[in-house]
Design an enzyme around this catalytic site. Sequence first.
Site, short mmCIF file in Angstrom:
data_model
loop_
_atom_site.label_atom_id
_atom_site.label_comp_id
_atom_site.label_asym_id
_atom_site.label_seq_id
_atom_site.Cartn_x
_atom_site.Cartn_y
_atom_site.Cartn_z
N ARG A 51 0.87 -1.17 0.00
CA ARG A 51 0.00 0.00 0.00
C ARG A 51 0.91 1.22 0.00
NH1 ARG A 51 2.41 1.86 3.74
NH2 ARG A 51 0.90 3.53 3.71
N GLY A 52 0.27 2.41 -0.13
CA GLY A 52 1.07 3.62 -0.28
C GLY A 52 1.18 3.92 -1.77
N ALA A 53 0.88 5.17 -2.14
CA ALA A 53 0.72 5.51 -3.56
C ALA A 53 1.92 5.10 -4.44
CB ALA A 53 0.42 6.99 -3.69
N ARG A 94 -7.14 -0.46 -7.02
CA ARG A 94 -7.51 0.60 -6.06
C ARG A 94 -7.74 1.89 -6.85
NH1 ARG A 94 -4.21 1.19 -0.60
NH2 ARG A 94 -6.15 2.11 0.11
N GLN A 201 -1.95 2.18 9.88
CA GLN A 201 -0.65 2.30 9.20
C GLN A 201 0.36 3.06 10.06
OE1 GLN A 201 -3.62 2.90 7.79
NE2 GLN A 201 -3.63 2.47 5.60
N ASP A 242 -1.94 10.93 -2.07
CA ASP A 242 -2.35 9.92 -3.05
C ASP A 242 -2.69 10.53 -4.39
OD1 ASP A 242 -2.98 8.61 -0.27
OD2 ASP A 242 -2.73 7.01 -1.76
N ASN A 252 -5.39 12.35 0.65
CA ASN A 252 -4.47 11.49 1.41
C ASN A 252 -5.30 10.71 2.43
OD1 ASN A 252 -1.72 10.61 2.01
ND2 ASN A 252 -1.95 11.69 3.96
N LYS A 253 -4.65 9.89 3.20
CA LYS A 253 -5.32 9.00 4.15
C LYS A 253 -6.37 9.73 4.97
CE LYS A 253 -5.06 5.54 4.45
NZ LYS A 253 -6.08 4.71 3.74
O1 MRU Z 1 -4.47 3.14 2.15
P1 MRU Z 1 -2.99 3.37 2.04
O2 MRU Z 1 -2.22 2.79 3.16
O3 MRU Z 1 -2.48 2.95 0.69
O4 MRU Z 1 -2.84 4.95 2.12
C1 MRU Z 1 -1.55 5.50 2.05
C2 MRU Z 1 -1.53 6.97 2.20
O5 MRU Z 1 -2.54 7.62 2.33
C3 MRU Z 1 -0.19 7.62 2.08
O6 MRU Z 1 -0.11 8.75 2.88
C4 MRU Z 1 0.04 8.03 0.61
O7 MRU Z 1 -0.21 6.96 -0.23
C5 MRU Z 1 1.40 8.55 0.38
S1 MRU Z 1 2.63 7.28 0.50
C6 MRU Z 1 4.13 7.97 0.12
#
Ligand code: MRU
Length: 353
Positions: A51-53, A94, A201, A242, A252-253
């Site tokens: 996970r994470g963009a 996603r 996370q 994201d 973002n999250k």
């Molecule tokens: O649902 P996730 O864990 O994929 O969400 C991740 C985030 O929101 C991060 O802050 C974002 O992707 C940036 S990661 C460098």
Amino acid sequence: MNAPLQKVETLRWRNDYLEMVDQRILPAEFKMIRFDSAAEVAAGIRDMVVRGAPAIGVAAAYGIALEARRLQAENEQTFKYGVESAFKQLAESRPTAVNLFWALDRMKTVWRSLQQESTQTIAQRLLEEAEAIFSEDIQINRAIGAHGAELLKNGDRILTHCNAGALATAGHGTALGVIRSAVEAGKKISVIADETRPFLQGARLTAWEMVQENIPVTLITDNMAGFMMKSGEVDAVIVGADRVAANGDVANKIGTYMLAVLAKQHAIPFYVACPLSTLDFSIATGDAILIEERSGHEVTGFRDCQWAAAGVNVRNPAFDVTPAELITALITEKGVLHSPNTERLQHKLICKA
Ligand code: MRU
């Protein structure tokens, strides 16, 4: 100057397959999972193994390469149909992080340019492109880190949300990359990690990354952020992104928006660290960003433990949008873009720090 930090390897190519850390079970267990096809990678992205963009963009690129290699001995028609289907499958894994679509577009450009080549040549070139996306991501994060580190003062206490660290990228991280680079530059930095309900996370991944590297970290639950800011215990907020709309609104999250409002109230700088590939100029404002809704089970409990009443209605939007006017600056690989808005983003009014 301290030695470069980063003990975390999120994903790695192993001769003919992909390996990724299973982020669903960290930090209780550290386990690498093997991936042999695009379908497996798409499921891994959907289920949050990775996970994470930026990390899901890199994983998707490898997913295409895997599928091409898996089908390279087939006839041309089966090969082409299989790889085209892989693009579709990965794009559906996603919806919110634009890096996924950015990486797939980049792979598609290579794919389309090679239609006259043999299946073996195409598969090889797609793997090379995935590897380029992987290594560029680390370089980009190091550049983001270097620019962002200049914004931080010795002794700063940085609040971060979710995990925008090595685990969310090919390495080093974006928001945590800024912190790592500042520490490497000899600054004393401490981190306040939001737990980040419901997937945790912050508690599971950010806290673990910081503990691994002996960067002082204090874990709080999400509802403690206002208290910490009001008590004068936060010098800056740094988060990842994201998707950034053309006007600078940032998805973002879930919970990021809440922090930005609080930071404004307490005159605390609110920074978003992100590669330029996270900018989506096809979307005028954050209102048009598709927000993923995940299963209610993530809210009613965790793994086998369910704490909410069975049958209760649940909402679980995984991201929110922070309006550009709440953002002090975007920290990118090209430099720092202060007070983002449509005009400044269009002209990329980026300065060194
Ligand atoms: O649902 P996730 O864990 O994929 O969400 C991740 C985030 O929101 C991060 O802050 C974002 O992707 C940036 S990661 C460098």
